[in-house]
Scaffold this motif. Structure first.
Motif, PDB file in Angstrom:
ATOM      1  N   VAL A 260      -6.374   4.319  -5.164  1.00 54.92           N
ATOM      2  CA  VAL A 260      -5.870   4.765  -3.865  1.00 54.92           C
ATOM      3  C   VAL A 260      -4.353   4.906  -3.903  1.00 54.92           C
ATOM      4  CG1 VAL A 260      -5.639   4.108  -1.450  1.00 54.92           C
ATOM      5  CG2 VAL A 260      -7.810   3.787  -2.615  1.00 54.92           C
ATOM      6  N   ALA A 261      -3.673   3.920  -4.505  1.00 58.96           N
ATOM      7  CA  ALA A 261      -2.209   3.994  -4.591  1.00 58.96           C
ATOM      8  C   ALA A 261      -1.771   5.144  -5.493  1.00 58.96           C
ATOM      9  CB  ALA A 261      -1.653   2.672  -5.104  1.00 58.96           C
ATOM     10  N   LEU A 266       0.573  10.552  -6.303  1.00 54.77           N
ATOM     11  CA  LEU A 266       0.501  11.916  -6.814  1.00 54.77           C
ATOM     12  C   LEU A 266       0.576  12.941  -5.694  1.00 54.77           C
ATOM     13  CD1 LEU A 266      -2.259  11.482  -9.551  1.00 54.77           C
ATOM     14  CD2 LEU A 266       0.202  11.672  -9.873  1.00 54.77           C
ATOM     15  N   LEU A 267      -0.084  12.651  -4.582  1.00 55.03           N
ATOM     16  CA  LEU A 267      -0.043  13.574  -3.455  1.00 55.03           C
ATOM     17  C   LEU A 267       1.373  13.703  -2.905  1.00 55.03           C
ATOM     18  CD1 LEU A 267      -1.534  15.386  -1.481  1.00 55.03           C
ATOM     19  CD2 LEU A 267      -1.969  13.368  -0.075  1.00 55.03           C
ATOM     20  N   PHE A 302       7.751   5.479  -0.896  1.00 52.96           N
ATOM     21  CA  PHE A 302       7.622   4.020  -0.929  1.00 52.96           C
ATOM     22  C   PHE A 302       6.653   3.537   0.145  1.00 52.96           C
ATOM     23  CE2 PHE A 302       8.890  -0.258   0.300  1.00 52.96           C
ATOM     24  CZ  PHE A 302       8.935  -0.893  -0.931  1.00 52.96           C
ATOM     25  N   THR A 303       6.801   4.063   1.353  1.00 45.92           N
ATOM     26  CA  THR A 303       5.957   3.611   2.457  1.00 45.92           C
ATOM     27  C   THR A 303       4.494   3.924   2.203  1.00 45.92           C
ATOM     28  OG1 THR A 303       7.789   3.958   3.989  1.00 45.92           O
ATOM     29  CG2 THR A 303       5.584   3.779   4.925  1.00 45.92           C
ATOM     30  N   VAL A 304       4.209   5.156   1.792  1.00 45.26           N
ATOM     31  CA  VAL A 304       2.824   5.571   1.599  1.00 45.26           C
ATOM     32  C   VAL A 304       2.178   4.803   0.444  1.00 45.26           C
ATOM     33  CG1 VAL A 304       1.360   7.506   0.924  1.00 45.26           C
ATOM     34  CG2 VAL A 304       3.158   7.833   2.625  1.00 45.26           C
ATOM     35  N   VAL A 305       2.883   4.680  -0.677  1.00 42.52           N
ATOM     36  CA  VAL A 305       2.305   4.027  -1.849  1.00 42.52           C
ATOM     37  C   VAL A 305       2.066   2.540  -1.586  1.00 42.52           C
ATOM     38  CG1 VAL A 305       2.722   3.396  -4.247  1.00 42.52           C
ATOM     39  CG2 VAL A 305       3.240   5.699  -3.465  1.00 42.52           C
ATOM     40  N   VAL A 306       3.041   1.862  -0.983  1.00 41.63           N
ATOM     41  CA  VAL A 306       2.871   0.429  -0.711  1.00 41.63           C
ATOM     42  C   VAL A 306       1.766   0.207   0.317  1.00 41.63           C
ATOM     43  CG1 VAL A 306       4.010  -1.622   0.194  1.00 41.63           C
ATOM     44  CG2 VAL A 306       5.233  -0.099  -1.344  1.00 41.63           C
ATOM     45  N   ALA A 307       1.709   1.040   1.339  1.00 39.82           N
ATOM     46  CA  ALA A 307       0.629   0.903   2.314  1.00 39.82           C
ATOM     47  C   ALA A 307      -0.735   1.153   1.672  1.00 39.82           C
ATOM     48  CB  ALA A 307       0.866   1.865   3.482  1.00 39.82           C
ATOM     49  N   ARG A 311      -3.782  -1.498   1.340  1.00 37.77           N
ATOM     50  CA  ARG A 311      -5.137  -1.201   1.814  1.00 37.77           C
ATOM     51  C   ARG A 311      -6.154  -1.449   0.709  1.00 37.77           C
ATOM     52  NH1 ARG A 311      -6.779   1.343   6.284  1.00 37.77           N
ATOM     53  NH2 ARG A 311      -8.939   2.028   6.349  1.00 37.77           N
ATOM     54  N   GLY A 312      -5.792  -1.086  -0.544  1.00 42.83           N
ATOM     55  CA  GLY A 312      -6.709  -1.330  -1.648  1.00 42.83           C
ATOM     56  C   GLY A 312      -6.925  -2.804  -1.911  1.00 42.83           C
TER      57      GLY A 312
END
Length: 813
Positions: A260-261, A266-267, A302-307, A311-312
Motif C-alpha cells: 500500500v505504501a 509510485l502514484l 510524505f503525508t500520503v506515504v506515511v498515512a 493504514r497498512g
C-alpha cells in the motif's frame, strides 16, 4: 525537488556518453614502446610533480574560503566535497608512487651495496646505481610533498566540519521568546495577513507572466484536481484488504502493508513528475514558484506515504490483516492519529518553504515552530497511550498468528523523554531546538518502522522460498541434493545478509536526521572502507573483505575438487575406504592452505614476512601451543602412516568403537552404543591402540563349552567342528579347531576356535554358534552340566529341630 530529480536523471543518463567522448585526464600516460622500466618510473614521478601545483591551488582557495566569516553551510559542504576529492586523488597518486618506489628498491637490492674503501665498480653498474638512487630520491621528495598536502587537506576538512557544526548548533540554540510569553503568539498571528498578501502577489505574478491568458494556471489546477480524484479512486480500490482465509500468511500481511505504501509512493511520483513536465511544457516557472512546488510535492508525498504505511500497519477495517495486537476501536484511533501526525509534518514542510520564499518575518517561523512542536507532542502522546490502552484482539486465529512491533513497548519511555525534552526546550525560548527534536523523532520513527517491515518481509520471503513445497526448495533438495540442515543454514545466511544490508542502509538514513549530512557519511565510508591508519599500520577493510571472499571461494572450490576426486576418480579404483579418506583429507587440507595463502596475498600481506610470523608462532608453540601442534603433527602422521583408518574397529584408553573421522587435531570414534568419542591424535600415536582391521578384517572367536563326564570327547569335538564349518562366515583357512582344555569340577571343558571373514561380526557369529552347539548337543543326548554342591549340617538350633519333627509327624499321618 521533482525538477531536480529530473535534471539528475538526465545528467546520469548523459554522464557515460560524456565520459566516452572526453579522455580521462587522470589516466596515466602510456610509455612508448621500447621505453625502459626506469623511464616509466621517471614518467610516474613527473606526473606526480605536475599534480603538486594544482593541489596547492585548491588548498590555497580553500584556506581563503574558510577565512571568510560569512560563508554559509552550503558553501562549507561543497568545500568539504572538493577537499575530499583532492585527498583521494593525492592518496591514489601516493599509492602509485609507492609501487614505483618498490620497483626501484628491488633493483637496488639486486645491485647490492656500493663498493667501499675505494674499490672499483664497473662503469655501467655504477651509472645504473646512480640513476636509480637519483630516481629514488626524486620519488621520496614528491611523496613527502604529497603526504604534506594530504595532511593539509585533512586539516582544512576538519576546519570546515567544525564550522558546519558551529553553525548548526548556533541555529538550533538560537534563543527566542518563551512559549509562555503572549508576545510570541501575538506577533505570529500578526504575520498571517502578510503571508496571505505575499502568497497572492506570488501567484498573481505567475499568472501575469502567463502568455496564454491564464491557461497555464488553469491547466495545472485542473491537473491537480484530476490527479487527486484519481488518487482517491485508486486508494479506495487498494485499501480493501484480502478476504479472510486459512491460507493468509504473515508474508501476505507484511507484503500488503508495504504494498500500500509503495503504490502510494509510485502514484505520487508519477503524478508529480507529470505535473512538473506539464509546467515545464507551458514554460519554465520562476525559481520561487518552482521552490513552492517542490515543497508542496515533498509534503504531499510524505503525508500520503506515511498515512498509507500507518493504514497498512493498523488496518482499521480488517482485523485479520492487522500487524499489531489491538482491537478495532484502538486501530481506528491509532491510524487517524498517525495520519494527522503525517499531515502536520507535511504542513511544516510547506510552512518552512513559504517562510523562505515569501521572506516572512522571523516571528512567523518562531510562532509556527512552537505551535507545531506542541501539536505534534500532543499527537505523539495520544498515539502512545492509544496503543498502550487498546484491548488485544480476540479471535480464533490469535494463538497461531504472529504480531509485530512488539519492541515498541520498550521504546515508550525513551519516546516520552524525547517529547518532554522538545516541549521543555520551548519554555526558555529554544524553539528551533524543540522543532528539530520533534521533527527528527517523527522521521526516525517512520524510517525505523519501514526498515522493520522490510526486515520481517525479507525473513518471510526467505522462509517461503526455502520451503520444500516451492520450486526453489525442491531444486535445493532434489537438484543439488542438499540436506535439510544445509538448507536451513542457507536460510540463516540469506537472512543475515539481508539484515546486514538493512542495517548498512538504515543507519546512514537515521544518522542523516540527526546533524549528519551525506558528505560526512561519504567521507566516513571512504575512510573506513578504503583504509584508515591505526598507528603506523594501514587497515583496508575493502582488501580484507575481498580476501575473505577469495578465501570462501577457495574453500568452496577445494571442496568441489575433493568431491570430484573422491566420486569420479577414487571411487572407480576400488580402493580401500581408509586410503580414500586419507587421500581426500590431504587434498582438502592442501586446498585450504592454498586458499588461505592466496587470500593473504590478495589482502596485501607480504608472504615473505611469514618468516617473522613463523618465529612468533615458534614462541607461541613453546609456551602454550605445543599440545595443539602435537595433535596437528600426529594427525598428519595418522594420515601418512595410516595405523588406523576410517571404518576401523579400534580400542584405546578413551573407548572402543569404529573410526568415523580423522581430523587435523582429533579423531572421532563412534561406540557401539552410538556415542561419539573425541580422542586427541597424540593419544593414538603415543598410547597402545588395538585395531581389529589393521592388517585384515579377519577375526577369531573363542567359545568355551562344558559337557558331562559321561560324554564321548571325540563326539563332542566332531559336533563342535561341524557347527563351526557349517556357519557361512567361517573361513576354510585357517580352519577351525577344538582344544580339550581340562577336567572341571562338574564338566569336561572344551574350547572352539573359529576364524571368520569379518571381525565386526564376532558377537553375532558367536551367538549363532552357541545356538547351533546347544541344539546339536541336545540332539546327541549330551548333557551340559551345571555345578552341584553337597551341604552337610552339623548342628541345628533346638527350635528348628522341634519344627522339623512336627513337620515330619504331620507328613507321616
Amino acid at each position: 525537488m521533482i525538477a531536480y530529480a529530473l535534471t539528475l536523471l538526465l545528467a546520469l543518463a548523459a554522464g557515460p556518453l560524456a565520459a566516452q567522448e572526453q579522455p580521462s585526464a587522470a589516466a596515466p600516460a602510456q610509455p612508448p614502446a621500447g621505453a625502459t622500466l626506469l623511464d616509466t618510473i621517471k614518467q610516474a614521478a613527473a606526473k606526480a610533480e605536475r599534480l603538486l601545483p594544482e593541489a596547492q591551488e585548491v588548498l590555497a582557495a580553500a584556506q581563503q574560503k574558510l577565512a571568510r566569516p560569512d560563508i554559509d553551510a552550503a558553501a562549507l559542504d561543497a568545500l568539504r566535497v572538493e577537499l575530499d576529492a583532492l585527498r583521494q586523488k593525492l592518496l591514489e597518486e601516493r599509492k602509485q608512487l609507492a609501487e614505483q618506489m618498490a620497483r626501484v628498491q628491488a633493483q637496488l637490492a639486486v645491485l647490492g651495496e656500493a663498493p667501499k674503501d675505494g674499490a672499483a665498480e664497473p662503469p655501467d653498474i655504477a651509472a645504473q646505481r646512480q640513476a636509480l638512487e637519483a630516481v629514488s630520491s626524486r620519488l621520496k621528495a614528491v611523496d613527502g610533498k604529497l603526504g604534506l598536502m594530504v595532511v593539509e587537506a585533512d586539516q582544512l576538512t576538519a576546519q570546515a566540519a567544525a564550522r558546519l557544526r558551529a553553525q548548526f548548533f548556533s541555529d538550533i540554540f538560537a534563543p527566542a521568546r518563551s512559549v509562555l510569553n503572549p508576545l510570541l503568539w501575538r506577533e505570529g498571528l500578526e504575520t498571517l495577513p502578510l503571508l496571505g498578501q505575499r502568497l497572492v502577489v506570488l501567484l498573481n505574478g505567475w499568472q501575469r507572466n502567463d502568455t496564454m491568458g491564464g491557461t497555464r494556471l488553469t491547466a495545472v489546477a485542473a491537473l491537480f484536481v484530476g490527479a487527486f480524484v484519481l488518487l482517491v479512486l485508486l486508494w479506495r480500490r487498494w485499501r480493501w484488504p484480502m478476504e479472510h482465509s486459512a491460507a493468509l500468511t504473515d508474508m501476505h500481511r507484511l507484503w500488503r502493508a508495504i504494498k500500500v505504501a509503495l503504490l502510494a509512493l509510485l502514484l505520487m511520483l508519477a503524478l508529480l513528475v507529470l505535473v512538473s513536465v506539464i509546467m515545464r511544457g507551458f514554460g519554465l516557472p520562476s525559481p520561487r514558484i518552482a521552490a513552492l512546488f517542490d515543497a508542496l510535492a515533498t509534503a504531499a508525498m510524505f503525508t500520503v506515504v506515511v498515512a498509507a504505511m500507518a493504514r497498512g500497519i493498523f488496518r482499521p477495517r480488517a482485523a485479520h490483516m492487522r500487524l499489531v495486537n489491538i482491537d478495532d476501536a484502538g486501530a481506528r484511533r491509532a491510524y487517524r492519529t498517525a495520519a494527522l501526525i503525517a499531515f502536520l509534518a507535511g504542513a511544516d514542510i510547506v510552512a518552512g518553504a513559504l517562510s523562505e520564499i515569501l521572506f516572512l518575518p522571523v516571528a512567523f517561523t518562531v510562532a509556527w515552530g512552537a505551535a507545531f512542536v506542541l501539536a505534534q507532542a500532543a499527537l505523539i502522546l495520544r498515539l502512545v497511550f492509544v496503543v498502550r490502552k487498546a484491548t488485544p484482539l480476540e479471535d480464533e486465529g490469535q494463538a497461531t498468528r504472529r504480531f509485530f512491533f512488539i519492541f515498541a513497548r520498550y521504546l515508550v519511555h525513551p519516546v516520552l523523554l524525547v517529547v518532554l525534552a522538545a516541549v521543555l526546550a520551548l519554555l526558555p525560548g529554544y524553539i528551533a531546538l524543540g522543532h528539530f527534536i520533534i521533527t527528527q523523532l517523527i522521521v526516525t520513527a517512520v524510517l525505523v518502522a519501514a526498515l522493520y517491515l522490510v526486515h520481517h518481509l525479507a525473513d518471510e520471503l526467505v522462509r517461503a522460498a526455502l520451503n520444500a513445497r516451492t520450486v526453489t526448495g525442491r531444486f535445493l533438495r532434489q537438484g543439488l541434493l542438499l540436506q535439510e540442515r544445509t538448507v536451513s543454514r542457507l536460510g540463516v545466511a540469506f537472512s543475515t545478509i539481508v539484515d546486514i544490508a538493512i542495517v548498512l542502509v538504515g543507519i546512514p538514513l537515521v544518522l542523516l536526521q540527526w546533524a549528519v549530512n551525506w558528505t560526512d557519511l561519504r567521507i566516513w565510508a571512504q575512510q573506513v572502507f578504503f583504509g584508515f591508519k591505526v598507528g603506523n599500520i594501514t587497515i583496508e577493510p575493502a582488501a580484507i573483505l575481498l580476501a575473505i571472499g577469495v578465501l570462501i571461494a577457495g574453500i568452496v572450490l577445494a571442496r568441489l575438487l575433493v568431491m570430484w576426486l573422491d566420486r569420479r576418480v577414487l571411487a572407480r579404483t576400488e580402493m580401500d575406504s581408509g586410503i580414500r579418506h586419507s587421500i581426500t583429507a590431504v587434498a582438502r587440507y592442501a586446498g585450504f592452505v592454498a586458499a588461505f595463502l592466496v587470500a593473504l596475498s590478495v589482502a596485501g600481506f607480504n608472504l615473505t614476512s611469514l618468516a617473522i610470523f613463523g618465529g612468533a608462532l615458534g614462541i607461541g608453540i613453546g609456551f602454550g601451543l605445543q599440545t595443539i601442534v602435537n595433535n596437528f603433527v600426529s594427525g598428519l602422521i595418522l594420515l601418512a602412516e595410516r595405523p588406523i583408518k576410517v571404518g576401523d574397529w579400534i580400542r584405546t584408553s578413551g573407548g572402543e568403537g569404529v573410526v568415523r573421522k580423522i581430523k587435523v587435531r582429533s579423531t572421532e570414534i563412534e561406540t557401539f552404543d552410538r556415542c561419539s568419542v573425541i580422542i586427541p591424535n597424540s593419544a593414538l600415536i603415543s598410547e597402545p591402540v588395538s585395531n581389529w582391521y589393521h592388517a585384515s578384517r579377519m577375526g577369531r572367536i573363542r567359545l568355551t563349552v562344558g559337557v558331562s563326564y559321561d560324554a564321548d570327547p571325540d563326539e563332542v569335538r566332531d559336533i563342535l567342528l561341524a557347527c563351526a564349518k557349517e556357519h557361512p562366515r567361517a573361513v576354510a583357512y585357517p580352519e577351525p579347531y577344538v582344544l580339550f582344555t581340562g577336567f572341571g569340577d562338574s564338566s569336561l571343558d572344551f574350547e572352539l576356535r573359529v576364524y571368520i571373514d569379518d571381525a565386526g561380526l564376532l558377537s553375532s557369529v558367536a551367538s549363532d554358534l552357541r545356538f547351533a552347539i546347544f541344539r546339536r548337543l541336545k540332539e546327541a543326548g549330551i548333557e551340559i552340566p551345571f555345578p552341584q554342591r553337597d551341604v552337610n549340617v552339623r548342628q541345628l538350633p533346638p527350635e528348628l529341630l522341634d519344627h522339623v519333627a512336627k513337620e515330619a509327624d504331620s507328613g507321616a499321618e
